[in-house]
Design an enzyme around this catalytic site. Structure first.
Site, short mmCIF file in Angstrom:
data_model
loop_
_atom_site.label_atom_id
_atom_site.label_comp_id
_atom_site.label_asym_id
_atom_site.label_seq_id
_atom_site.Cartn_x
_atom_site.Cartn_y
_atom_site.Cartn_z
N LYS A 90 0.79 -1.14 -0.08
CA LYS A 90 0.04 0.05 -0.13
C LYS A 90 0.88 1.19 0.01
CE LYS A 90 -4.33 -1.77 0.85
NZ LYS A 90 -4.38 -2.69 1.51
N GLU A 112 -10.06 6.39 3.16
CA GLU A 112 -10.60 5.26 3.70
C GLU A 112 -9.96 4.26 3.96
OE1 GLU A 112 -10.10 5.42 0.66
OE2 GLU A 112 -9.57 3.41 0.46
N SER A 380 1.53 -9.78 -0.94
CA SER A 380 1.25 -8.52 -0.85
C SER A 380 1.58 -7.74 0.43
CB SER A 380 -0.25 -8.19 -1.18
OG SER A 380 -1.12 -9.13 -0.55
C1 LIG Z 1 -5.36 -4.07 1.25
C2 LIG Z 1 -4.52 -5.31 0.88
C3 LIG Z 1 -4.98 -6.04 -0.43
C4 LIG Z 1 -6.16 -5.87 -0.95
O1 LIG Z 1 -5.96 -4.66 -1.80
P1 LIG Z 1 -5.74 -4.75 -3.53
O2 LIG Z 1 -5.88 -3.36 -3.52
O3 LIG Z 1 -6.71 -5.75 -4.05
O4 LIG Z 1 -4.24 -4.98 -3.46
C5 LIG Z 1 -4.10 -7.28 -0.32
N1 LIG Z 1 -3.02 -7.48 0.45
C6 LIG Z 1 -2.82 -6.80 1.35
C7 LIG Z 1 -1.53 -7.12 2.19
C8 LIG Z 1 -3.42 -5.59 1.77
O5 LIG Z 1 -3.09 -4.71 2.94
#
Ligand SMILES: *Cc1c(COP(=O)(O)O)cnc(C)c1O
Length: 397
Positions: A90, A112, A380
């Site tokens: 993020k 948000e 992610s």
């Molecule tokens: C917020 C988040 C997501 C989902 O958001 P995307 O916009 O689809 O990437 C996925 N993995 C993590 C670790 C997150 O914090």
């Protein structure tokens, strides 16, 4: 390199656009005019990449996962977004958007957040840039994600619990848009995923595209060619997935598998699998797939993963799935938890439960793999925030 990109009107095929209240029209229009000249300028690029390097800790490693490769019969590389400052992808986006806000002369930031990851990443860059920061978060999530609330407050942000609707992410988005309507002059809304009115989906995809930019040269360095056979990522709103696939969209040699949150299953009412279960509609300023009731009310999303708990999907992903460029799998809670444990035990990496959905997709697509195939999967985020959920769930199975 243009086939799947946003068109000048802000659409991906028939999805996207900017469906905003009259009062925001000028604000959104100013942003549409301003964003490309700014983010393509040398000055922006220099500052953005400097911060990604020195503050976020990029490039994130591309790690060859030997034991997982053996398990799934392929050459599996993990793109380690979990190692970024604040623990997920993020921050790539919030760094970019706060620079954009600064250059547009804005002085107040709103955002948000659902799980709190985007809230923390926003509060972090606001502290860094000395900007006033207010975060909208569903009251249910404020309780569920208490440590992230404390982190945001420690970073100097004001957190507003939202008590409308189901009191989760979708309601937080609506409330942020409402606030933006009241302060269009001085306020910049930092959107956390590839969603919202044009140009946000394009801005966020570009900010996250650093992920695939790095994958290209990292693969070249490691295996002597700059593309994989398969890319795998999870999708909530779609930002880490967009970043992972961005520079490969027009490369037909690369197949793309995305994992959305099935919750208890796509044939139940407890799911967040928007691309399996959604119908065309408008949510938070964009035309896209939306989970809705028979009479068109937004249906609450359900998944164990707070970061995937959203009844819409970024318009680019609705388009990519419809055209067949991406294949989307629904991964249920139990499959994600099992995959999270597996990665932990085989590689010593505790993934965020969101990312564990991507890991779980391997089991469903492994019949495609040949032993020499190169698979790149994006982790992610890290699982520190999810330890309790993992442990509680394990007790139930
Ligand atoms: C917020 C988040 C997501 C989902 O958001 P995307 O916009 O689809 O990437 C996925 N993995 C993590 C670790 C997150 O914090």
């Amino acid at each position: 390199m243009k086939k799947y990109q946003v068109d000048p009107q802000g659409f991906f095929g028939r999805y996207g656009g900017a469906y905003v209240p009259e009062i925001l029209y000028k604000c959104v229009h100013d942003l549409q005019d301003a964003y490309l000249p700014i983010i393509e300028s040398d000055e922006f690029r220099r500052e953005y990449h400097q911060l990604l390097k020195d503050y976020v800790g990029r490039p994130s490693p591309l790690y060859f996962a030997r034991r997982m490769s053996e398990r799934y019969g392929c050459q599996l590389y993990l793109k380690r977004e979990d190692l970024n400052h604040t623990g997920a992808h993020k921050i790539n986006n919030t760094i970019g958007q706060i620079l954009l806000a600064q250059k547009m002369g804005k002085t107040r930031i709103i955002a948000e957040t659902g799980a709190g990851q985007h809230g923390v990443a926003t509060a972090t860059v606001c502290a860094l840039m000395n900007m006033k920061c207010e975060i909208f978060m569903g009251a249910t999530d404020v309780e569920r994600q208490h440590t992230n609330v404390e982190r945001m407050r420690m970073l100097g942000a004001e957190v507003h619990p939202v008590r409308t609707g189901n009191m989760t992410l979708s309601d937080a988005c609506s409330e942020a848009i409402r606030d933006w309507c009241c302060h269009p002059q001085d306020t910049f809304y930092i959107v956390g995923s590839t969603m919202g009115p044009h140009p946000y989906p394009d801005i966020v995809a570009r900010m996250q595209s650093v992920i695939s930019e790095e994958i290209k040269w990292q693969l070249q360095e490691k295996i002597g060619r700059d593309y994989p056979d398969y890319l795998v990522a999870c999708v909530g709103g779609g930002s880490n997935a967009a970043g992972t696939i961005y520079h490969y969209l027009d490369d037909d040699r690369v197949q793309i598998f995305l994992a959305e949150a099935g919750g208890h299953g796509i044939d139940t009412d407890h799911t967040a699998a928007t691309m399996h279960c959604g119908r065309e509609g408008i949510i938070h300023g964009a035309r896209t797939l939306v989970m809705q009731t028979d009479n068109g009310q937004i249906q609450e999303a359900f998944t164990i993963s707070a970061g995937l708990d959203y009844p819409g999907i970024g318009p680019m992903h609705a388009h990519l799935a419809e055209t067949g460029r991406t294949q989307v799998l629904a991964i249920n809670d139990d499959e994600a938890i099992r995959a999270g444990y597996e990665l932990t035990r085989l590689e010593g990496i505790i993934p965020a439960i969101e990312s564990a959905h991507a890991v779980a997709a391997l089991e469903k697509v492994k019949h495609h793999f040949k032993p020499e195939d190169i698979v790149v999967l994006t982790i992610s985020g890290r699982g520190d925030k999810d330890i309790e959920t993992y442990l509680n769930y394990k007790l139930e199975i």
